[in-house]
Design a protein around this motif. Structure first.
Motif, short mmCIF file in Angstrom:
data_model
loop_
_atom_site.label_atom_id
_atom_site.label_comp_id
_atom_site.label_asym_id
_atom_site.label_seq_id
_atom_site.Cartn_x
_atom_site.Cartn_y
_atom_site.Cartn_z
N ASP A 154 5.70 -1.50 9.64
CA ASP A 154 5.35 -2.19 8.40
C ASP A 154 4.16 -1.47 7.80
O ASP A 154 3.03 -1.61 8.26
CB ASP A 154 5.02 -3.66 8.70
CG ASP A 154 4.69 -4.44 7.44
OD1 ASP A 154 4.91 -3.91 6.32
OD2 ASP A 154 4.21 -5.58 7.57
N LEU A 155 4.43 -0.65 6.79
CA LEU A 155 3.38 0.21 6.24
C LEU A 155 2.25 -0.57 5.59
O LEU A 155 1.09 -0.19 5.69
CB LEU A 155 3.99 1.21 5.26
CG LEU A 155 4.98 2.20 5.87
CD1 LEU A 155 5.53 3.14 4.81
CD2 LEU A 155 4.33 2.99 6.98
N LYS A 156 2.57 -1.67 4.91
CA LYS A 156 1.51 -2.45 4.26
C LYS A 156 0.59 -3.08 5.30
O LYS A 156 -0.63 -3.07 5.14
CB LYS A 156 2.12 -3.52 3.36
CG LYS A 156 2.72 -2.96 2.10
CD LYS A 156 3.16 -4.05 1.16
CE LYS A 156 3.72 -3.44 -0.11
NZ LYS A 156 4.12 -4.44 -1.10
N ALA A 157 1.17 -3.63 6.36
CA ALA A 157 0.35 -4.24 7.41
C ALA A 157 -0.47 -3.17 8.13
O ALA A 157 -1.63 -3.40 8.47
CB ALA A 157 1.23 -5.00 8.40
N THR A 158 0.14 -2.02 8.37
CA THR A 158 -0.58 -0.93 9.03
C THR A 158 -1.73 -0.44 8.17
O THR A 158 -2.83 -0.20 8.66
CB THR A 158 0.39 0.23 9.35
OG1 THR A 158 1.46 -0.27 10.15
CG2 THR A 158 -0.31 1.33 10.09
N ALA A 159 -1.49 -0.29 6.87
CA ALA A 159 -2.54 0.17 5.96
C ALA A 159 -3.68 -0.85 5.88
O ALA A 159 -4.85 -0.48 5.84
CB ALA A 159 -1.97 0.43 4.58
N ALA A 160 -3.32 -2.14 5.88
CA ALA A 160 -4.35 -3.18 5.78
C ALA A 160 -5.19 -3.26 7.05
O ALA A 160 -6.32 -3.75 7.02
CB ALA A 160 -3.70 -4.53 5.50
N ALA A 161 -4.66 -2.78 8.17
CA ALA A 161 -5.39 -2.85 9.44
C ALA A 161 -6.28 -1.64 9.67
O ALA A 161 -7.04 -1.62 10.64
CB ALA A 161 -4.40 -2.99 10.59
N THR A 162 -6.22 -0.64 8.81
CA THR A 162 -7.03 0.56 9.03
C THR A 162 -8.51 0.26 8.76
O THR A 162 -8.84 -0.57 7.90
CB THR A 162 -6.59 1.72 8.12
OG1 THR A 162 -6.76 1.34 6.76
CG2 THR A 162 -5.15 2.12 8.39
N PRO A 163 -9.40 0.92 9.50
CA PRO A 163 -10.84 0.68 9.28
C PRO A 163 -11.29 1.01 7.86
O PRO A 163 -12.15 0.33 7.32
CB PRO A 163 -11.51 1.61 10.30
CG PRO A 163 -10.49 1.82 11.36
CD PRO A 163 -9.17 1.78 10.65
N LEU A 164 -10.71 2.03 7.26
CA LEU A 164 -11.12 2.40 5.90
C LEU A 164 -10.79 1.28 4.91
O LEU A 164 -11.60 0.94 4.05
CB LEU A 164 -10.43 3.70 5.49
CG LEU A 164 -10.88 4.30 4.16
CD1 LEU A 164 -12.38 4.58 4.18
CD2 LEU A 164 -10.11 5.56 3.86
N HIS A 165 -9.61 0.67 5.06
CA HIS A 165 -9.23 -0.45 4.18
C HIS A 165 -10.17 -1.63 4.41
O HIS A 165 -10.63 -2.26 3.45
CB HIS A 165 -7.77 -0.86 4.45
CG HIS A 165 -7.31 -1.99 3.58
ND1 HIS A 165 -7.39 -3.30 3.98
CD2 HIS A 165 -6.79 -2.00 2.33
CE1 HIS A 165 -6.93 -4.08 3.02
NE2 HIS A 165 -6.55 -3.31 2.01
N ARG A 166 -10.47 -1.91 5.67
CA ARG A 166 -11.38 -3.02 5.97
C ARG A 166 -12.77 -2.75 5.40
O ARG A 166 -13.44 -3.68 4.94
CB ARG A 166 -11.44 -3.24 7.47
CG ARG A 166 -10.14 -3.84 8.00
CD ARG A 166 -10.10 -4.14 9.49
NE ARG A 166 -11.36 -4.27 10.16
CZ ARG A 166 -11.73 -3.52 11.21
NH1 ARG A 166 -10.93 -2.60 11.68
NH2 ARG A 166 -12.90 -3.71 11.79
N GLN A 167 -13.21 -1.49 5.41
CA GLN A 167 -14.50 -1.14 4.81
C GLN A 167 -14.50 -1.46 3.32
O GLN A 167 -15.45 -2.04 2.80
CB GLN A 167 -14.78 0.35 4.98
CG GLN A 167 -15.35 0.76 6.30
CD GLN A 167 -15.59 2.27 6.34
OE1 GLN A 167 -14.78 3.04 5.84
NE2 GLN A 167 -16.68 2.67 6.95
#
Length: 195
Positions: A129-142
Motif C-alpha cells: 500500500d504505497l499511500k500507507a507506506t509513504a505516510a509512515a516514512t520519517p520524512l513525511h512525519r517530519q
C-alpha cells in the motif's frame, strides 16, 4: 496552542531521529553493496588478465608456428595492456569502496577485509500500500509535525489579540506557636482587552 506546538515539536524531533537512522542504514547498505561490487569486479579483472595472458601466449606460439600474423600478436598484447589497466581501476575502486564502508561504520580503515557471501535481501511484499507506506516514512512525519507546529504557532501569535482573563488569589496568616490568629485573604480578577 502552546501545548499543541510543543507536542508537534516533539514529534518532529522523533521523526528527525528516525530519518537519521534510515539515512545511516541506507548509507551502510549502499557502502556494503559498493564494496561487494568492487570486490567482485577486482576478482573478475584478475581472471580476465590471466585469460588474456594465456591467449597472448597461444597467439605467440601460433605466430612462431606460422599460423598467426604479427597483427594478432600485437592485438593480444594490447588486450593484455587493457586488462592490466582494468585491474588497476578495479583495485582503486575496491580501495575507495573499502574506505567508504569504513567511514560509514565510523572506523579508521578496513585494510585486509573482504566480504564473504552476498548482499542480504528480503522478498518484497506482493502489492504494498504505497499511500500507507509513504505516510509512515520519517520524512513525511517530519513534514506533518512541522505543519502542526506552524499552525499552533499561528494560534499562539493570534492569542495576543484576544482578551485574557486572569484570576489571582492569596492567603496568608500570622501567629506564634499555634494556628494563625490573624489571616489575610485576597482574590483578584483581571480582564485585559487589547486595543
Amino acid at each position: 496552542a502552546l501545548v499543541e506546538q510543543t507536542g508537534a515539536t516533539t514529534e518532529l524531533a522523533g521523526a528527525t531521529l528516525d530519518q537519521t537512522a534510515v539515512q545511516a542504514s541506507y548509507d551502510l547498505r549502499s557502502a556494503f553493496a559498493g564494496l561487494l561490487y568492487a570486490q567482485r569486479y577486482l576478482e573478475l579483472s584478475e581472471r580476465i588478465l590471466q585469460r588474456r595472458t594465456e591467449n597472448a601466449q597461444m597467439v605467440e606460439l601460433h605466430f612462431e608456428g606460422g599460423i598467426e600474423n604479427r597483427g594478432s600478436v600485437m592485438l593480444s598484447k594490447a588486450f593484455i595492456a587493457q586488462a592490466r589497466y582494468d585491474k588497476v581501476v578495479a583495485k582503486n575502486t575496491f580501495d575507495v569502496s573499502r574506505q567508504q564502508l569504513a567511514r560509514v561504520m565510523g572506523l579508521d580503515g578496513l585494510d585486509g577485509v573482504t566480504i564473504e557471501g552476498g548482499m542480504p535481501l528480503a522478498d518484497p511484499e506482493p502489492e504494498p500500500d504505497l499511500k500507507a507506506t509513504a505516510a509512515a516514512t520519517p520524512l513525511h512525519r517530519q513534514k506533518v509535525a512541522t505543519e502542526r507546529a506552524s499552525k499552533a504557532g499561528v494560534d499562539v501569535a493570534k492569542s495576543s489579540f484576544f482578551p485574557s482573563l486572569d484570576l489571582t488569589g492569596t492567603y496568608s496568616g500570622q501567629g506564634s506557636g499555634g494556628p494563625p490568629s490573624a489571616s489575610k485573604r485576597s482574590l483578584m480578577v483581571q480582564l485585559s482587552l487589547p486595543i
